[in-house]
Design a protein around this motif. Structure first.
Motif, PDB file in Angstrom:
ATOM      1  N   GLU A  14       0.941  -1.011   0.042  1.00 58.05           N
ATOM      2  CA  GLU A  14       0.180   0.030   0.007  1.00 58.05           C
ATOM      3  C   GLU A  14       0.748   1.071  -0.079  1.00 58.05           C
ATOM      4  N   TYR A  15       2.092   1.286   0.666  1.00 53.68           N
ATOM      5  CA  TYR A  15       2.900   2.242   0.747  1.00 53.68           C
ATOM      6  C   TYR A  15       4.391   2.127   0.457  1.00 53.68           C
ATOM      7  N   ILE A  16       4.932   3.077  -0.386  1.00 53.38           N
ATOM      8  CA  ILE A  16       6.449   2.909  -0.280  1.00 53.38           C
ATOM      9  C   ILE A  16       7.029   4.149   0.680  1.00 53.38           C
ATOM     10  N   ILE A  17       7.869   3.609   1.285  1.00 47.66           N
ATOM     11  CA  ILE A  17       8.522   4.686   2.047  1.00 47.66           C
ATOM     12  C   ILE A  17       9.959   4.468   1.773  1.00 47.66           C
ATOM     13  N   LEU A  18      10.486   5.662   1.509  1.00 43.21           N
ATOM     14  CA  LEU A  18      11.985   5.900   0.941  1.00 43.21           C
ATOM     15  C   LEU A  18      12.561   6.890   1.694  1.00 43.21           C
ATOM     16  N   VAL A  19      13.767   6.486   2.233  1.00 42.36           N
ATOM     17  CA  VAL A  19      14.573   7.419   3.171  1.00 42.36           C
ATOM     18  C   VAL A  19      15.838   7.948   2.318  1.00 42.36           C
ATOM     19  N   ILE A  20      15.920   9.273   2.156  1.00 44.50           N
ATOM     20  CA  ILE A  20      16.987   9.728   1.462  1.00 44.50           C
ATOM     21  C   ILE A  20      17.941  10.636   2.517  1.00 44.50           C
ATOM     22  N   ASP A  21      19.129  10.100   2.092  1.00 45.22           N
ATOM     23  CA  ASP A  21      20.040  10.879   2.893  1.00 45.22           C
ATOM     24  C   ASP A  21      20.334  12.390   2.338  1.00 45.22           C
ATOM     25  N   SER A  22      19.898  13.428   3.012  1.00 46.58           N
ATOM     26  CA  SER A  22      19.863  14.586   2.400  1.00 46.58           C
ATOM     27  C   SER A  22      21.351  15.019   2.022  1.00 46.58           C
ATOM     28  N   THR A  23      22.256  14.341   2.679  1.00 49.20           N
ATOM     29  CA  THR A  23      23.720  14.866   2.385  1.00 49.20           C
ATOM     30  C   THR A  23      24.444  14.170   1.196  1.00 49.20           C
ATOM     31  N   ASP A  24      23.881  13.205   0.719  1.00 47.51           N
ATOM     32  CA  ASP A  24      24.599  12.441  -0.199  1.00 47.51           C
ATOM     33  C   ASP A  24      24.049  12.833  -1.565  1.00 47.51           C
ATOM     34  N   ARG A  25      24.604  13.958  -2.196  1.00 51.25           N
ATOM     35  CA  ARG A  25      24.274  14.378  -3.780  1.00 51.25           C
ATOM     36  C   ARG A  25      24.927  13.238  -4.709  1.00 51.25           C
ATOM     37  N   GLU A  26      25.757  12.805  -4.450  1.00 49.65           N
ATOM     38  CA  GLU A  26      26.361  11.750  -5.345  1.00 49.65           C
ATOM     39  C   GLU A  26      25.388  10.817  -5.834  1.00 49.65           C
ATOM     40  N   ARG A  27      24.510  10.126  -4.850  1.00 51.83           N
ATOM     41  CA  ARG A  27      23.557   8.960  -5.067  1.00 51.83           C
ATOM     42  C   ARG A  27      22.179   9.325  -5.271  1.00 51.83           C
ATOM     43  N   ILE A  28      21.890  10.657  -4.973  1.00 53.73           N
ATOM     44  CA  ILE A  28      20.342  11.175  -5.350  1.00 53.73           C
ATOM     45  C   ILE A  28      19.712  10.575  -6.873  1.00 53.73           C
ATOM     46  N   SER A  29      20.822  10.507  -7.701  1.00 55.37           N
ATOM     47  CA  SER A  29      20.407   9.935  -8.989  1.00 55.37           C
ATOM     48  C   SER A  29      20.101   8.524  -9.123  1.00 55.37           C
ATOM     49  N   ILE A  30      20.662   7.738  -8.135  1.00 56.06           N
ATOM     50  CA  ILE A  30      20.371   6.189  -8.019  1.00 56.06           C
ATOM     51  C   ILE A  30      19.170   6.110  -7.260  1.00 56.06           C
ATOM     52  N   SER A  31      18.849   6.859  -6.247  1.00 61.32           N
ATOM     53  CA  SER A  31      17.640   7.122  -5.528  1.00 61.32           C
ATOM     54  C   SER A  31      16.361   7.237  -6.568  1.00 61.32           C
ATOM     55  N   LYS A  32      16.599   8.366  -7.434  1.00 62.21           N
ATOM     56  CA  LYS A  32      15.472   8.770  -8.421  1.00 62.21           C
ATOM     57  C   LYS A  32      15.213   7.727  -9.488  1.00 62.21           C
ATOM     58  N   GLU A  33      16.306   6.974  -9.889  1.00 61.97           N
ATOM     59  CA  GLU A  33      16.123   5.675 -10.639  1.00 61.97           C
ATOM     60  C   GLU A  33      15.397   4.508 -10.194  1.00 61.97           C
ATOM     61  N   GLU A  34      15.656   4.125  -8.976  1.00 57.64           N
ATOM     62  CA  GLU A  34      15.286   3.191  -8.196  1.00 57.64           C
ATOM     63  C   GLU A  34      13.548   3.531  -7.851  1.00 57.64           C
ATOM     64  N   LEU A  35      13.234   4.753  -7.641  1.00 56.26           N
ATOM     65  CA  LEU A  35      12.024   5.025  -7.238  1.00 56.26           C
ATOM     66  C   LEU A  35      11.093   4.971  -8.505  1.00 56.26           C
ATOM     67  N   TRP A  36      11.669   5.428  -9.474  1.00 56.21           N
ATOM     68  CA  TRP A  36      10.733   5.490 -10.708  1.00 56.21           C
ATOM     69  C   TRP A  36      10.579   4.103 -11.273  1.00 56.21           C
ATOM     70  N   LYS A  37      11.482   3.244 -10.948  1.00 54.01           N
ATOM     71  CA  LYS A  37      11.457   1.784 -11.419  1.00 54.01           C
ATOM     72  C   LYS A  37      10.193   1.160 -10.625  1.00 54.01           C
ATOM     73  N   MET A  38      10.175   1.531  -9.397  1.00 54.73           N
ATOM     74  CA  MET A  38       9.173   1.186  -8.418  1.00 54.73           C
ATOM     75  C   MET A  38       7.755   1.648  -8.839  1.00 54.73           C
ATOM     76  N   LEU A  39       7.751   2.822  -9.196  1.00 55.10           N
ATOM     77  CA  LEU A  39       6.381   3.261  -9.474  1.00 55.10           C
ATOM     78  C   LEU A  39       5.858   2.855 -10.940  1.00 55.10           C
ATOM     79  N   ALA A  40       6.699   2.348 -11.566  1.00 55.63           N
ATOM     80  CA  ALA A  40       6.507   1.677 -12.906  1.00 55.63           C
ATOM     81  C   ALA A  40       6.087   0.194 -12.799  1.00 55.63           C
ATOM     82  N   HIS A  41       6.147  -0.297 -11.669  1.00 59.47           N
ATOM     83  CA  HIS A  41       5.764  -1.806 -11.593  1.00 59.47           C
ATOM     84  C   HIS A  41       4.197  -1.800 -11.411  1.00 59.47           C
TER      85      HIS A  41
END
Length: 104
Positions: A14-41
């Motif tokens: 029912e819910y996706i809960i994603l915790v983002i490390d607000s200091t990790d600018r280098e991996r935010i693109s990975i988080s974006k990619e994974e989130l959008w993959k989940m949303l497409a499922h």
């Protein structure tokens, strides 16, 4: 990668809960990619999305608004979503927000 096995748990989610490390600018693109993959499922087509922007106590961290922009959250149209600034050390911001028009 552990992410490859996530789909095993998607059914009846029912819910996706994603915790983002607000200091990790280098991996935010990975988080974006994974989130959008989940949303497409298909199994997650009705899931609400809660994103915690953690480590807001750290100087120079990305704000919730910056993270929202980096993740392109405004483009999410088929899911109710919320981004919440927080700090795990103090507990500040760790509330279960009520998404507009949601079952949360």
């Amino acid at each position: 990668s552990i992410r490859q096995g996530w789909q095993t748990y998607y059914a009846n989610t029912e819910y996706i809960i994603l915790v983002i490390d607000s200091t990790d600018r280098e991996r935010i693109s990975i988080s974006k990619e994974e989130l959008w993959k989940m949303l497409a499922h298909d199994d997650l087509r009705r899931a609400g999305v809660l994103i915690y922007a953690n480590k807001q106590d750290v100087k120079g961290c990305m704000t919730a608004a910056q993270i929202s922009k980096e993740l392109n959250l405004t483009a999410i149209k088929k899911h109710k979503w919320q981004i919440q600034a927080c700090c795990a050390l103090t507990g500040e911001g760790y509330v279960w927000p009520r998404l507009k028009g949601s079952r949360f």
